[in-house]
Design an enzyme around this catalytic site. Structure first.
Site, PDB file in Angstrom:
ATOM      1  N   GLY A 176      -3.499   0.786   2.441  1.00  0.00           N
ATOM      2  CA  GLY A 176      -3.442   1.633   1.253  1.00  0.00           C
ATOM      3  C   GLY A 176      -3.538   0.884  -0.064  1.00  0.00           C
ATOM      4  O   GLY A 176      -3.256   1.457  -1.110  1.00  0.00           O
ATOM      5  N   LEU A 177      -3.961  -0.384  -0.028  1.00  0.00           N
ATOM      6  CA  LEU A 177      -4.033  -1.147  -1.277  1.00  0.00           C
ATOM      7  C   LEU A 177      -5.476  -1.307  -1.788  1.00  0.00           C
ATOM      8  O   LEU A 177      -5.754  -2.156  -2.640  1.00  0.00           O
ATOM      9  CB  LEU A 177      -3.347  -2.509  -1.121  1.00  0.00           C
ATOM     10  CG  LEU A 177      -1.842  -2.447  -0.817  1.00  0.00           C
ATOM     11  CD1 LEU A 177      -1.253  -3.846  -0.691  1.00  0.00           C
ATOM     12  CD2 LEU A 177      -1.073  -1.650  -1.879  1.00  0.00           C
ATOM     13  N   SER A 179      -8.349  -2.267  -0.346  1.00  0.00           N
ATOM     14  CA  SER A 179      -9.109  -3.464   0.012  1.00  0.00           C
ATOM     15  C   SER A 179     -10.611  -3.182   0.168  1.00  0.00           C
ATOM     16  O   SER A 179     -11.445  -3.913  -0.366  1.00  0.00           O
ATOM     17  CB  SER A 179      -8.505  -4.058   1.286  1.00  0.00           C
ATOM     18  OG  SER A 179      -9.470  -4.499   2.158  1.00  0.00           O
ATOM     19  N   SER A 180     -10.956  -2.108   0.876  1.00  0.00           N
ATOM     20  CA  SER A 180     -12.389  -1.879   1.123  1.00  0.00           C
ATOM     21  C   SER A 180     -13.127  -1.549  -0.171  1.00  0.00           C
ATOM     22  O   SER A 180     -14.256  -2.008  -0.384  1.00  0.00           O
ATOM     23  CB  SER A 180     -12.611  -0.789   2.179  1.00  0.00           C
ATOM     24  OG  SER A 180     -12.032   0.413   1.764  1.00  0.00           O
ATOM     25  N   ALA A 181     -12.479  -0.787  -1.064  1.00  0.00           N
ATOM     26  CA  ALA A 181     -13.142  -0.467  -2.339  1.00  0.00           C
ATOM     27  C   ALA A 181     -13.332  -1.722  -3.177  1.00  0.00           C
ATOM     28  O   ALA A 181     -14.393  -1.942  -3.766  1.00  0.00           O
ATOM     29  CB  ALA A 181     -12.330   0.561  -3.121  1.00  0.00           C
ATOM     30  N   ALA A 182     -12.295  -2.587  -3.212  1.00  0.00           N
ATOM     31  CA  ALA A 182     -12.396  -3.808  -4.015  1.00  0.00           C
ATOM     32  C   ALA A 182     -13.529  -4.693  -3.486  1.00  0.00           C
ATOM     33  O   ALA A 182     -14.282  -5.289  -4.267  1.00  0.00           O
ATOM     34  CB  ALA A 182     -11.075  -4.560  -3.998  1.00  0.00           C
ATOM     35  N   ASP A 212     -10.369   4.800  -5.723  1.00  0.00           N
ATOM     36  CA  ASP A 212     -10.254   3.364  -5.447  1.00  0.00           C
ATOM     37  C   ASP A 212     -11.354   2.552  -6.123  1.00  0.00           C
ATOM     38  O   ASP A 212     -11.086   1.551  -6.770  1.00  0.00           O
ATOM     39  CB  ASP A 212     -10.298   3.112  -3.928  1.00  0.00           C
ATOM     40  CG  ASP A 212      -9.017   3.548  -3.247  1.00  0.00           C
ATOM     41  OD1 ASP A 212      -8.279   4.352  -3.832  1.00  0.00           O
ATOM     42  OD2 ASP A 212      -8.760   3.082  -2.123  1.00  0.00           O
TER      43      ASP A 212
HETATM   44  O1  PMV Z   1      -3.858   5.203   1.552  1.00  0.00           O
HETATM   45  P1  PMV Z   1      -5.014   5.371   0.653  1.00  0.00           P
HETATM   46  O2  PMV Z   1      -5.075   4.331  -0.395  1.00  0.00           O
HETATM   47  O3  PMV Z   1      -6.298   5.549   1.395  1.00  0.00           O
HETATM   48  O4  PMV Z   1      -4.753   6.686  -0.223  1.00  0.00           O
HETATM   49  C1  PMV Z   1      -4.898   7.982   0.260  1.00  0.00           C
HETATM   50  C2  PMV Z   1      -4.574   8.959  -0.824  1.00  0.00           C
HETATM   51  C3  PMV Z   1      -4.654  10.406  -0.360  1.00  0.00           C
HETATM   52  O5  PMV Z   1      -4.242  11.201  -1.456  1.00  0.00           O
HETATM   53  C4  PMV Z   1      -3.713  10.659   0.794  1.00  0.00           C
HETATM   54  C5  PMV Z   1      -6.067  10.792   0.070  1.00  0.00           C
HETATM   55  C6  PMV Z   1      -7.090  10.863  -1.041  1.00  0.00           C
HETATM   56  O6  PMV Z   1      -8.300  10.835  -0.729  1.00  0.00           O
HETATM   57  O7  PMV Z   1      -6.725  11.001  -2.229  1.00  0.00           O
END
Ligand code: PMV
Length: 333
Positions: free
Chosen positions: A110-111, A113-116, A157
Site C-alpha cells: 500500500g505504499l 511502489s508500482s506507481a513510483a 498513486d
Molecule cells: O492499498 P492501496 O495503496 O492500493 O490503496 C487502495 C485504496 C482504496 O481506496 C482501497 C482503493 C482505491 O482505488 O482508491
C-alpha cells in the site's frame, strides 16, 4: 551517460475505500523513492533489470523472456514494458532500452511502489530521448502502465508520485494539490503481509451490496473525516489529526478491512505514545501509520518492531518525479 529518474512512494492519510465511491482521500508523497536508469540498445528489446526484487528479463513484441527468476515474473514487469513503450510512442521514437530498477519502497503493502516505478520509468525514458515531457504527461503515461497491474486504478498513486506533496482526490472534483511548508514525520508499521487491493475493494463492495443504507452512512462519515483531516494536516494540528486517524480507523475496521495484526500494531502504537494510528491503503495486511510528538517517535517505532513487524519513519516530501543524466560510473550510487 545514462538517463535516471526517481519518484516517491505514497501513503493514504485519510479516506481509503470511501474514495472508491465518493471521496476525498488525502494522500501524501513520502521520502522513500524508486529509481530507474535507462540507456539505449541497438535492438528492439526492452530489457528490465529488477535484480533487487529477485528477477530480470526482457520483452520482445510484448512477450517476456526471463533471464533471472520465473517466467510469471513478467507480470510484475509488464507495467514497466508498457510505460516504456507508451512513452516512446508519445515521443515518436523507436528502438530498445535497458532499464535498471531499484526501489526503497516495499512492494504490495500500500505504499505506491508500482506507481513510483512506473513514474520513474516514464521519467527516465523521456530524459533518454530529451523529450522534456510535462508532469501531467508523465503522470498519464505512468497511469497506462499501472492499468496493466491494477485494472482500474483511481490514478491517485501515479499523480502524487509525479507531483509530490499533499493531494486530495474526489470522484466528482478530481485531484487537488496543496503546498505544505516544512516536513512532517510519520511512523509506518509494516505487517509484512502482502494483500490484494482488488480483493479488498471487492469485499467492501459485497458488504455494501448486502447493507446499502448503513454502508452509505459509514462511507459518508469517512468522507467527512477526510475533509476535516485535510484541514488538520494543513494546520499541522497533530492532536486533531491523531483523533481523526483513530476514528477513521474505527470505521475501516467496521467495514471489515482491518486484521488482527493491524489492530495489534495500531494499539501498540497508541499505547506507546502515538497521538493517532490507522491502517493505510486497502487493508487486509500491508501497513499502518501513526503520528506522534517528536519525543515519542522512537518509542512507537521500537514497540512496533517488537511485534515482529518492520517499522520506520517517513516524512512528507515535496519532491515529485526528478530526472537527470548520470555518469556511467555514478549510475550505481
Ligand atoms: O492499498 P492501496 O495503496 O492500493 O490503496 C487502495 C485504496 C482504496 O481506496 C482501497 C482503493 C482505491 O482505488 O482508491
Amino acid at each position: 551517460m545514462k538517463a535516471e529518474a526517481t519518484a516517491p512512494g505514497k501513503m493514504i492519510l485519510f479516506g481509503e475505500h470511501s474514495v472508491v465511491y465518493r471521496g476525498p482521500a488525502v494522500v501524501l508523497a513520502i521520502d522513500r523513492r524508486a529509481r530507474v536508469l535507462a540507456e539505449k540498445r541497438n535492438d528492439k528489446k526492452i530489457f528490465i533489470d529488477a535484480d533487487d526484487l529477485g528477477f530480470s528479463g526482457y520483452f520482445e513484441d510484448d512477450v517476456y523472456y526471463p533471464v533471472h527468476g520465473k517466467a510469471w515474473r513478467g507480470r510484475n514487469l509488464a507495467a514497466i514494458n508498457v510505460a516504456t513503450k507508451k512513452t516512446m510512442e508519445r515521443i515518436g521514437v523507436e528502438g530498445g532500452v535497458n532499464m535498471k530498477v531499484r526501489s526503497m519502497i516495499p512492494i504490495a503493502v500500500g505504499l505506491g511502489s508500482s506507481a513510483a516505478i512506473c513514474v520513474a520509468t516514464v521519467g527516465a525514458v523521456q530524459q533518454l530521448f530529451d523529450a522534456n515531457l510535462s508532469r501531467d504527461e508523465i503522470s498519464k503515461l505512468a497511469f497506462e502502465g499501472e492499468t496493466i497491474i491494477h485494472g482500474k486504478p483511481s490514478g491517485v498513486d501515479n499523480n502524487v508520485s509525479t507531483f509530490g506533496g499533499v493531494m486530495s482526490f474526489d470522484r466528482s472534483t478530481g485531484f487537488k494539490h496543496y503546498k505544505m511548508e516544512g516536513t512532517m514525520p510519520f511512523i509506518i508499521g509494516d505487517t509484512l503481509r502482502k494483500r490484494s487491493t482488488r480483493m479488498m475493494v471487492e469485499n467492501v463492495a459485497a458488504l455494501k451490496e448486502r447493507n446499502p443504507e448503513i454502508m452509505e452512512e459509514i462511507l459518508a462519515s469517512i468522507a467527512d473525516l477526510s475533509t476535516r483531516g485535510l484541514d488538520a494536516l494543513l494546520a499541522k494540528d497533530l492532536p486533531k489529526m491523531g483523533d481523526l486517524m483513530n476514528i477513521n480507523h474505527g470505521l475501516l475496521s467496521a467495514i471489515g478491512v482491518s486484521t488482527m495484526k493491524l489492530e495489534s500494531l495500531i494499539h501498540t502504537a497508541r499505547k506507546n505514545g502515538a497521538l493517532g494510528a490507522k491502517l493505510t491503503g486497502a487493508g487486509g495486511g500491508g501497513c499502518m501509520i501513526a503520528v506522534a510528538e517528536e519525543k515519542d517517535l522512537s518509542n512507537v517505532e521500537r514497540a512496533i518492531r517488537q511485534r515482529k513487524s518492520e517499522s520506520y519513519r517517513v516524512t512528507l516530501t515535496d519532491r515529485g518525479v526528478e530526472s537527470r543524466w548520470v555518469e556511467e560510473e555514478n549510475a550505481d550510487s
